[in-house]
Design an enzyme around this catalytic site. Sequence first.
Site, PDB file in Angstrom:
ATOM      1  CG  ASP A   1      -0.393  -0.079   2.523  1.00 57.55           C
ATOM      2  OD1 ASP A   1       0.847  -0.154   2.627  1.00 57.55           O
ATOM      3  OD2 ASP A   1      -1.154  -0.060   3.517  1.00 57.55           O
ATOM      4  CB  SER A   2       4.562   1.760  -0.159  1.00 59.96           C
ATOM      5  OG  SER A   2       4.796   0.616  -0.943  1.00 59.96           O
TER       6      SER A   2
ATOM      7  CG  ASP B   1       0.560  -4.101   2.139  1.00 65.14           C
ATOM      8  OD1 ASP B   1       0.853  -5.045   2.906  1.00 65.14           O
ATOM      9  OD2 ASP B   1       1.326  -3.151   1.900  1.00 65.14           O
TER      10      ASP B   1
ATOM     11  CE  LYS C   1       3.391  -5.959   3.950  1.00 65.11           C
ATOM     12  NZ  LYS C   1       2.969  -4.715   4.652  1.00 65.11           N
TER      13      LYS C   1
ATOM     14  CD  GLU D   1       0.677  -1.266   8.165  1.00 63.90           C
ATOM     15  OE1 GLU D   1       0.416  -0.482   9.100  1.00 63.90           O
ATOM     16  OE2 GLU D   1       1.087  -0.894   7.055  1.00 63.90           O
TER      17      GLU D   1
ATOM     18  CD  GLU E   1       7.810   0.089   7.419  1.00 67.53           C
ATOM     19  OE1 GLU E   1       6.858  -0.647   7.088  1.00 67.53           O
ATOM     20  OE2 GLU E   1       7.966   1.239   6.977  1.00 67.53           O
TER      21      GLU E   1
HETATM   22  O1  KIV Z   1       3.614  -1.107   1.548  1.00 70.72           O
HETATM   23  C1  KIV Z   1       4.805  -1.436   1.575  1.00 70.72           C
HETATM   24  O2  KIV Z   1       5.597  -1.117   0.689  1.00 70.72           O
HETATM   25  C2  KIV Z   1       5.270  -2.214   2.718  1.00 70.72           C
HETATM   26  C3  KIV Z   1       6.745  -2.389   2.847  1.00 70.72           C
HETATM   27  C4  KIV Z   1       7.333  -1.167   3.447  1.00 70.72           C
HETATM   28  C5  KIV Z   1       7.097  -3.594   3.615  1.00 70.72           C
HETATM   29  O3  KIV Z   1       4.508  -2.644   3.516  1.00 70.72           O
END
Ligand code: KIV
Length: 259
Positions: A43-44, A82, A110, A112, A179
């Site tokens: 989600d970056s 994510d 994934k 958090e 992280e």
């Molecule tokens: O969204 C992302 O790029 C991430 C990485 C920083 C692990 O979760």
Amino acid sequence: MKSLSPSSFADRLSPPISAITAYDYPTARLCDEAGVQLILVGDSLGMMVAGGEDTTSVTLEQMVYHTTIVRRGVTRAVVVADLPIHSYDSPIQALASAGRLVEAGADAVKLEGGFEQMGQVEALVGKGFQVCGHLGMLPQHVREEGGYRKKGRSEAEAKSLVEAAVALESAGVFAIVLESVVEEVAAEVTARLRIPTIGIGSGHRCGGQVRVVHDVTGAFPWFVPPFAKTHGNVAEVTRQALSAFLEEVLDSHRTGFPD
Ligand code: KIV
């Protein structure tokens, strides 16, 4: 629903795990062809693709779209997507959201957080989803936290990171992203688990490393996190190509295009 057995992950992810984000077809295909083991539709993308300040405005619909186009470029790597903020506020919502991402082509999702996500993780694992944990700095909480901060500096924080990692492992996640965790604490978490840790800004003693692809290739020159090592200069190459194009357009006024 497509789901992979843990053993098929074990075959494809062997420490040191190389993991990188991708948000589109050509990048995903290049990463896959290069032999990266795990491709994260992170989600970056809220920052790296959409130009947002952080990940807190990313939606499930956006993640579904990017997962679909990444999937088209990947034949070998494990694709992890994510779950974006507020797409897993309850176990039922987590199941529905993960279902959308797997339908779009993700092999795993994934999310958090630690103990507060246990209900969600258990529900997902119970229904056959492959789940990757994410501990340490949690970008979806950056606003509440008032910025990005290294985790595990105090003894209490280090202890709770270890405990959360052990609990996530017991709940059935196949790996945990760490992280911005103090290196010694990341090493301790790694030593305590049978599943691999995948670090970013957490030192070299994790079971693998994950990076944002723009940081690796130098494609986002306006901000590079201090821990990121840039191995290319895509932004400069792009600027050069664009200025060659602009020159060509100017020239064509005088001489006409070559073809
Ligand atoms: O969204 C992302 O790029 C991430 C990485 C920083 C692990 O979760």
